[in-house]
Design an enzyme around this catalytic site. Structure first.
Site, PDB file in Angstrom:
ATOM      1  N   ARG A  22      -2.544 -12.460  -2.168  1.00 32.13           N
ATOM      2  CA  ARG A  22      -2.479 -13.224  -3.500  1.00 32.13           C
ATOM      3  C   ARG A  22      -3.521 -12.355  -4.007  1.00 32.13           C
ATOM      4  NH1 ARG A  22      -5.681 -15.535  -7.550  1.00 32.13           N
ATOM      5  NH2 ARG A  22      -3.963 -15.973  -9.099  1.00 32.13           N
TER       6      ARG A  22
ATOM      7  N   GLU B 182     -10.159   9.098  11.586  1.00 31.81           N
ATOM      8  CA  GLU B 182     -11.513   8.871  11.393  1.00 31.81           C
ATOM      9  C   GLU B 182     -12.266   8.333  12.667  1.00 31.81           C
ATOM     10  OE1 GLU B 182     -13.799   8.553   8.417  1.00 31.81           O
ATOM     11  OE2 GLU B 182     -12.119  10.201   7.788  1.00 31.81           O
TER      12      GLU B 182
ATOM     13  N   THR C 270      -6.463   5.909  13.273  1.00 32.66           N
ATOM     14  CA  THR C 270      -6.893   6.845  12.341  1.00 32.66           C
ATOM     15  C   THR C 270      -7.693   8.108  12.905  1.00 32.66           C
ATOM     16  OG1 THR C 270      -8.293   7.248  10.295  1.00 32.66           O
ATOM     17  CG2 THR C 270      -8.753   5.243  11.732  1.00 32.66           C
TER      18      THR C 270
ATOM     19  N   TYR D 131     -16.049   1.616   8.698  1.00 34.68           N
ATOM     20  CA  TYR D 131     -14.187   1.511   8.741  1.00 34.68           C
ATOM     21  C   TYR D 131     -13.819   2.247   9.892  1.00 34.68           C
ATOM     22  CZ  TYR D 131      -9.634   3.535   7.963  1.00 34.68           C
ATOM     23  OH  TYR D 131      -8.586   3.902   8.007  1.00 34.68           O
TER      24      TYR D 131
ATOM     25  N   GLY E 196       0.922  -1.213  -0.018  1.00 31.64           N
ATOM     26  CA  GLY E 196       0.057   0.209  -0.123  1.00 31.64           C
ATOM     27  C   GLY E 196       0.813   1.182   0.116  1.00 31.64           C
TER      28      GLY E 196
ATOM     29  N   ASP F 169       1.333   3.593   2.522  1.00 31.37           N
ATOM     30  CA  ASP F 169       2.165   3.972   3.640  1.00 31.37           C
ATOM     31  C   ASP F 169       3.282   2.708   3.818  1.00 31.37           C
ATOM     32  OD1 ASP F 169       0.176   5.718   3.917  1.00 31.37           O
ATOM     33  OD2 ASP F 169      -0.002   5.084   5.964  1.00 31.37           O
TER      34      ASP F 169
ATOM     35  N   ARG G 297      -0.651   7.596  -3.470  1.00 29.81           N
ATOM     36  CA  ARG G 297      -1.831   7.436  -3.032  1.00 29.81           C
ATOM     37  C   ARG G 297      -2.831   6.927  -3.984  1.00 29.81           C
ATOM     38  NH1 ARG G 297      -5.129   7.295   1.533  1.00 29.81           N
ATOM     39  NH2 ARG G 297      -5.714   9.100   2.300  1.00 29.81           N
TER      40      ARG G 297
ATOM     41  N   LYS H  40     -11.666   0.113  13.230  1.00 32.66           N
ATOM     42  CA  LYS H  40     -10.711   0.920  13.670  1.00 32.66           C
ATOM     43  C   LYS H  40     -10.677   1.135  15.003  1.00 32.66           C
ATOM     44  CE  LYS H  40      -7.682   1.092   9.906  1.00 32.66           C
ATOM     45  NZ  LYS H  40      -6.264   0.855  10.185  1.00 32.66           N
TER      46      LYS H  40
ATOM     47  N   ALA I 216      -5.094  -3.145   5.633  1.00 32.74           N
ATOM     48  CA  ALA I 216      -6.546  -2.610   5.803  1.00 32.74           C
ATOM     49  C   ALA I 216      -7.154  -2.574   4.661  1.00 32.74           C
ATOM     50  CB  ALA I 216      -6.674  -1.506   6.848  1.00 32.74           C
TER      51      ALA I 216
HETATM   52  P1  NAP Z   1      -3.577   1.556   1.021  1.00 33.17           P
HETATM   53  O1  NAP Z   1      -2.901   2.214   0.080  1.00 33.17           O
HETATM   54  O2  NAP Z   1      -4.896   1.084   0.889  1.00 33.17           O
HETATM   55  O3  NAP Z   1      -2.876  -0.006   1.408  1.00 33.17           O
HETATM   56  C1  NAP Z   1      -3.673  -1.052   2.291  1.00 33.17           C
HETATM   57  C2  NAP Z   1      -2.669  -2.201   2.239  1.00 33.17           C
HETATM   58  O4  NAP Z   1      -3.431  -3.371   2.786  1.00 33.17           O
HETATM   59  C3  NAP Z   1      -2.461  -2.778   0.935  1.00 33.17           C
HETATM   60  O5  NAP Z   1      -1.170  -3.289   0.993  1.00 33.17           O
HETATM   61  C4  NAP Z   1      -3.080  -3.948   0.837  1.00 33.17           C
HETATM   62  O6  NAP Z   1      -3.148  -4.847   0.129  1.00 33.17           O
HETATM   63  C5  NAP Z   1      -3.462  -4.597   2.454  1.00 33.17           C
HETATM   64  N1  NAP Z   1      -4.423  -5.193   2.630  1.00 33.17           N
HETATM   65  C6  NAP Z   1      -5.790  -4.919   2.374  1.00 33.17           C
HETATM   66  N2  NAP Z   1      -6.462  -5.980   2.810  1.00 33.17           N
HETATM   67  C7  NAP Z   1      -5.635  -6.862   3.258  1.00 33.17           C
HETATM   68  C8  NAP Z   1      -5.860  -7.983   4.064  1.00 33.17           C
HETATM   69  N3  NAP Z   1      -7.126  -8.714   4.122  1.00 33.17           N
HETATM   70  N4  NAP Z   1      -4.827  -8.707   4.544  1.00 33.17           N
HETATM   71  C9  NAP Z   1      -3.662  -8.062   4.316  1.00 33.17           C
HETATM   72  N5  NAP Z   1      -3.376  -7.044   3.785  1.00 33.17           N
HETATM   73  C10 NAP Z   1      -4.307  -6.451   3.261  1.00 33.17           C
HETATM   74  O7  NAP Z   1      -3.758   2.175   2.634  1.00 33.17           O
HETATM   75  P2  NAP Z   1      -2.586   3.345   3.313  1.00 33.17           P
HETATM   76  O8  NAP Z   1      -2.983   4.716   2.849  1.00 33.17           O
HETATM   77  O9  NAP Z   1      -1.087   2.987   3.056  1.00 33.17           O
HETATM   78  O10 NAP Z   1      -2.848   3.082   4.736  1.00 33.17           O
HETATM   79  C11 NAP Z   1      -2.174   2.315   5.574  1.00 33.17           C
HETATM   80  C12 NAP Z   1      -2.948   2.166   6.801  1.00 33.17           C
HETATM   81  O11 NAP Z   1      -3.054   3.176   7.359  1.00 33.17           O
HETATM   82  C13 NAP Z   1      -4.525   1.504   6.674  1.00 33.17           C
HETATM   83  O12 NAP Z   1      -4.489   0.703   7.842  1.00 33.17           O
HETATM   84  C14 NAP Z   1      -4.991   2.668   6.804  1.00 33.17           C
HETATM   85  O13 NAP Z   1      -6.407   2.247   7.304  1.00 33.17           O
HETATM   86  C15 NAP Z   1      -4.358   3.477   7.749  1.00 33.17           C
HETATM   87  N6  NAP Z   1      -4.338   4.990   7.815  1.00 33.17           N
HETATM   88  C16 NAP Z   1      -4.203   5.738   6.594  1.00 33.17           C
HETATM   89  C17 NAP Z   1      -4.237   6.895   6.551  1.00 33.17           C
HETATM   90  C18 NAP Z   1      -4.044   7.814   5.126  1.00 33.17           C
HETATM   91  O14 NAP Z   1      -4.372   8.919   5.231  1.00 33.17           O
HETATM   92  N7  NAP Z   1      -3.065   7.068   4.309  1.00 33.17           N
HETATM   93  C19 NAP Z   1      -4.590   7.738   7.810  1.00 33.17           C
HETATM   94  C20 NAP Z   1      -4.704   6.986   8.698  1.00 33.17           C
HETATM   95  C21 NAP Z   1      -4.803   5.523   8.844  1.00 33.17           C
HETATM   96  P3  NAP Z   1      -3.184  -4.771  -1.772  1.00 33.17           P
HETATM   97  O15 NAP Z   1      -2.264  -3.883  -2.105  1.00 33.17           O
HETATM   98  O16 NAP Z   1      -3.196  -6.351  -2.048  1.00 33.17           O
HETATM   99  O17 NAP Z   1      -4.623  -4.168  -1.837  1.00 33.17           O
HETATM  100  O1  G4F Z   2      -9.778  10.816   0.080  1.00 32.07           O
HETATM  101  P1  G4F Z   2     -10.937  10.384   1.028  1.00 32.07           P
HETATM  102  O2  G4F Z   2     -11.522   9.000   0.524  1.00 32.07           O
HETATM  103  O3  G4F Z   2     -10.328   9.959   2.570  1.00 32.07           O
HETATM  104  P2  G4F Z   2     -10.889   9.773   4.008  1.00 32.07           P
HETATM  105  O4  G4F Z   2     -12.535   9.418   4.037  1.00 32.07           O
HETATM  106  O5  G4F Z   2     -10.733  11.023   4.801  1.00 32.07           O
HETATM  107  O6  G4F Z   2      -9.998   8.573   4.571  1.00 32.07           O
HETATM  108  C1  G4F Z   2      -8.582   8.521   4.318  1.00 32.07           C
HETATM  109  O7  G4F Z   2      -7.932   9.259   5.481  1.00 32.07           O
HETATM  110  C2  G4F Z   2      -8.405   8.625   6.768  1.00 32.07           C
HETATM  111  C3  G4F Z   2      -7.689   9.363   7.956  1.00 32.07           C
HETATM  112  O8  G4F Z   2      -8.523  10.412   8.304  1.00 32.07           O
HETATM  113  C4  G4F Z   2      -7.718   7.068   6.629  1.00 32.07           C
HETATM  114  F1  G4F Z   2      -8.131   6.382   7.926  1.00 32.07           F
HETATM  115  C5  G4F Z   2      -8.272   6.248   5.611  1.00 32.07           C
HETATM  116  O9  G4F Z   2      -7.963   5.238   5.314  1.00 32.07           O
HETATM  117  C6  G4F Z   2      -8.148   7.046   4.361  1.00 32.07           C
HETATM  118  O10 G4F Z   2      -7.045   7.205   4.089  1.00 32.07           O
HETATM  119  O11 G4F Z   2     -11.934  11.539   1.507  1.00 32.07           O
HETATM  120  C7  G4F Z   2     -11.750  12.709   2.084  1.00 32.07           C
HETATM  121  C8  G4F Z   2     -12.912  13.675   1.904  1.00 32.07           C
HETATM  122  C9  G4F Z   2     -14.261  12.865   2.487  1.00 32.07           C
HETATM  123  O12 G4F Z   2     -15.089  13.725   3.107  1.00 32.07           O
HETATM  124  C10 G4F Z   2     -15.042  12.439   1.205  1.00 32.07           C
HETATM  125  O13 G4F Z   2     -16.384  12.529   1.316  1.00 32.07           O
HETATM  126  O14 G4F Z   2     -13.218  13.766   0.375  1.00 32.07           O
HETATM  127  C11 G4F Z   2     -14.720  13.620   0.189  1.00 32.07           C
HETATM  128  N1  G4F Z   2     -15.063  13.483  -1.038  1.00 32.07           N
HETATM  129  C12 G4F Z   2     -15.533  14.272  -1.920  1.00 32.07           C
HETATM  130  N2  G4F Z   2     -15.593  13.834  -3.231  1.00 32.07           N
HETATM  131  C13 G4F Z   2     -14.442  12.393  -1.769  1.00 32.07           C
HETATM  132  C14 G4F Z   2     -14.846  12.549  -2.932  1.00 32.07           C
HETATM  133  N3  G4F Z   2     -13.945  11.430  -1.426  1.00 32.07           N
HETATM  134  C15 G4F Z   2     -13.519  10.244  -2.468  1.00 32.07           C
HETATM  135  N4  G4F Z   2     -12.815   9.296  -2.139  1.00 32.07           N
HETATM  136  N5  G4F Z   2     -14.099  10.427  -3.776  1.00 32.07           N
HETATM  137  C16 G4F Z   2     -14.748  11.612  -4.158  1.00 32.07           C
HETATM  138  O15 G4F Z   2     -14.987  11.615  -5.383  1.00 32.07           O
END
Ligand code: NAP
Ligand code: G4F
Length: 375
Positions: free
Chosen positions: A35, A134, A132, A186, A12, A14, A221, A190, A89
């Site tokens: 897989r 969230e 998170t 979600y 993913g 991160d 991303r 979490k 996740a």
């Molecule tokens: P991401 O790009 O969606 O990556 C998620 C990773 O989890 C991918 O490697 C995915 O594998 C793997 N995964 C999904 N389902 C799985 C399962 N059943 N078993 C094992 N691995 C699985 O997410 P990210 O943005 O890197 O976020 C990393 C973590 O931080 C997540 O837990 C997310 O909820 C949390 N988080 C993210 C943010 C953010 O802003 N990015 C903020 C707060 C918390 P595939 O590549 O095969 O899909």
């Molecule tokens: O980019 P988003 O999908 O991120 P969201 O929902 O904030 O979640 C991400 O950040 C969380 C940390 O706070 C992580 F835990 C989570 O795993 C993920 O990485 O949406 C951001 C905002 C939302 O309010 C959504 O309603 O953007 C708004 N939005 C407006 N139009 C949209 C869209 N979001 C998406 N994905 N697609 C749209 O077209």
């Protein structure tokens, strides 16, 4: 002796930056690979597939899944990691409304499975849980009651007013002591993962930390998250390869940081003297609408906005071409309207402070997507 790390979610956003960071620090890195019927290692090919220095020497991939306890037990026992980073996740909030049970299985019970694998095997290791922002839901804006009312009367004017109010109020920031009030399957999953991590720390004296990370973005991303959807969409529109960008709640406001800095923060949490929970955030908040404007500003373009709610559109000021429209399918049943984090504890205890600000972040993503996005 090199330290050994095990990362779930290594493919993913991160996980890929964290693996890179740990390899640079001299770690041996093991990653869990799901897989898949098509290649899913695009984000780590440069440090694994195409890297003779690291591949199967300092970096190893193992098939596995957070829904499979026996697999997690085996991996923890075989690898004997010094540090485990649980980043795997189902991480998409809107998708969690479609697959709530699967999201709970992976994000909530998957975390329990990992913690229990540590307990069962007795392997001495540190544990990082990807918590998170969230978790907080709408506690800052007090929108929770308003949200139920919105759903009762479905009055579009009322919804718009509340969204605007949430983004204009600029309330205080969220810290480790703020209450949680999750507003999606979600976030609820979490929340379980957060508390089971705290419980295993207290009950079994595990070195287990929650990183409560606010949104962090990068050119890696996923393309369905809003920032990347915008930077790719704007790049394609400006290259004449896409007509318009359809979005949902553009008044939602987020505290967006730059992912490589957040990966450093995750690592710092596991290097502290004692386990604890930390917020990582920038303290700066912008709406999705502001993100769109900044992305078009990269090309020197400004927008004219017209209409309200699902009828709101934007045209390029110079050419009058319509480029933004709303699509009801991107609105969530419940949404988090405003997030702003207070990272003072991470600054004080870990010496962590983000340098990349909102405008820098949009530029980093646009520099990348204006090149690769238009291919
Ligand atoms: P991401 O790009 O969606 O990556 C998620 C990773 O989890 C991918 O490697 C995915 O594998 C793997 N995964 C999904 N389902 C799985 C399962 N059943 N078993 C094992 N691995 C699985 O997410 P990210 O943005 O890197 O976020 C990393 C973590 O931080 C997540 O837990 C997310 O909820 C949390 N988080 C993210 C943010 C953010 O802003 N990015 C903020 C707060 C918390 P595939 O590549 O095969 O899909
Ligand atoms: O980019 P988003 O999908 O991120 P969201 O929902 O904030 O979640 C991400 O950040 C969380 C940390 O706070 C992580 F835990 C989570 O795993 C993920 O990485 O949406 C951001 C905002 C939302 O309010 C959504 O309603 O953007 C708004 N939005 C407006 N139009 C949209 C869209 N979001 C998406 N994905 N697609 C749209 O077209």
């Amino acid at each position: 002796m090199s330290k050994i790390a095990l990362i779930s979610g290594v493919t993913g956003q991160d996980g890929s930056y964290l693996a890179e960071l740990l390899l640079e620090k001299g770690y041996i890195v093991h990653g869990i690979l799901r897989r898949s019927s098509s290649f899913n290692t695009g984000r780590i090919d440069h440090i694994y597939l195409n890297n003779n220095e690291y591949r199967d020497k300092r970096m190893f991939l193992h098939y596995g899944d957070l829904t499979d306890s026996s697999n997690l037990n085996r991996l923890v026992e075989k690898i004997h990691p010094d540090e485990i980073y649980n980043l795997g996740a189902q991480s998409h909030v809107q998708v969690s409304f479609e697959v709530p049970e699967y999201t709970a299985e992976v994000d909530a019970i998957g975390t329990l499975r990992f913690l229990d694998a540590i307990r069962e095997t007795g392997v001495k290791t540190k544990f990082y849980q990807a918590s998170t922002s969230e978790l907080y839901g709408n506690v800052l804006t007090g929108m929770q009651d308003a949200r139920s009312k919105m759903q009762d009367d479905q009055d579009p004017e009322f919804r718009i007013l509340h969204r605007r109010a949430a983004s204009i109020l600029h309330p205080a920031s969220l810290s480790e002591t703020s209450p949680f009030r999750p507003t999606s399957p979600y976030a609820v999953a979490k929340l379980y993962a957060y508390w089971i991590t705290v419980n295993y720390r207290e009950a079994y004296n595990l070195f287990a930390c929650n990183g409560i990370l606010f949104n962090h973005e990068s050119p890696r991303r996923g393309e369905t998250f809003v920032t990347r959807k915008i930077t790719l969409g704007v790049s394609r529109i400006m290259a004449g390869k896409q007509d318009m960008l359809h979005l949902g709640n553009i008044y939602a406001a987020r505290d967006w940081g730059y992912t490589p800095e957040y990966a450093e923060g995750m690592w710092k949490m596991l290097q502290a003297d004692r386990p604890d929970d930390y917020v990582l955030a920038t303290g700066e908040t912008h709406t999705v609408k502001e993100f769109i404007e900044e992305a078009f500003a990269y090309y020197g373009e400004t927008l004219n906005w017209e209409g309200e709610g699902v009828n709101e559109t934007a045209t390029l000021s110079a050419s009058n071409k319509k480029v933004i429209a709303m699509d009801p399918k991107y609105y969530r049943p419940t949404d988090v309207e405003f997030l702003r984090g207070d990272p003072s504890k991470a600054l004080r205890d870990l010496g962590w402070a983000p340098k990349v600000r909102f405008k820098d972040l949009v530029k980093i993503m646009m520099d990348h997507d204006s090149e690769s996005g238009i291919r």
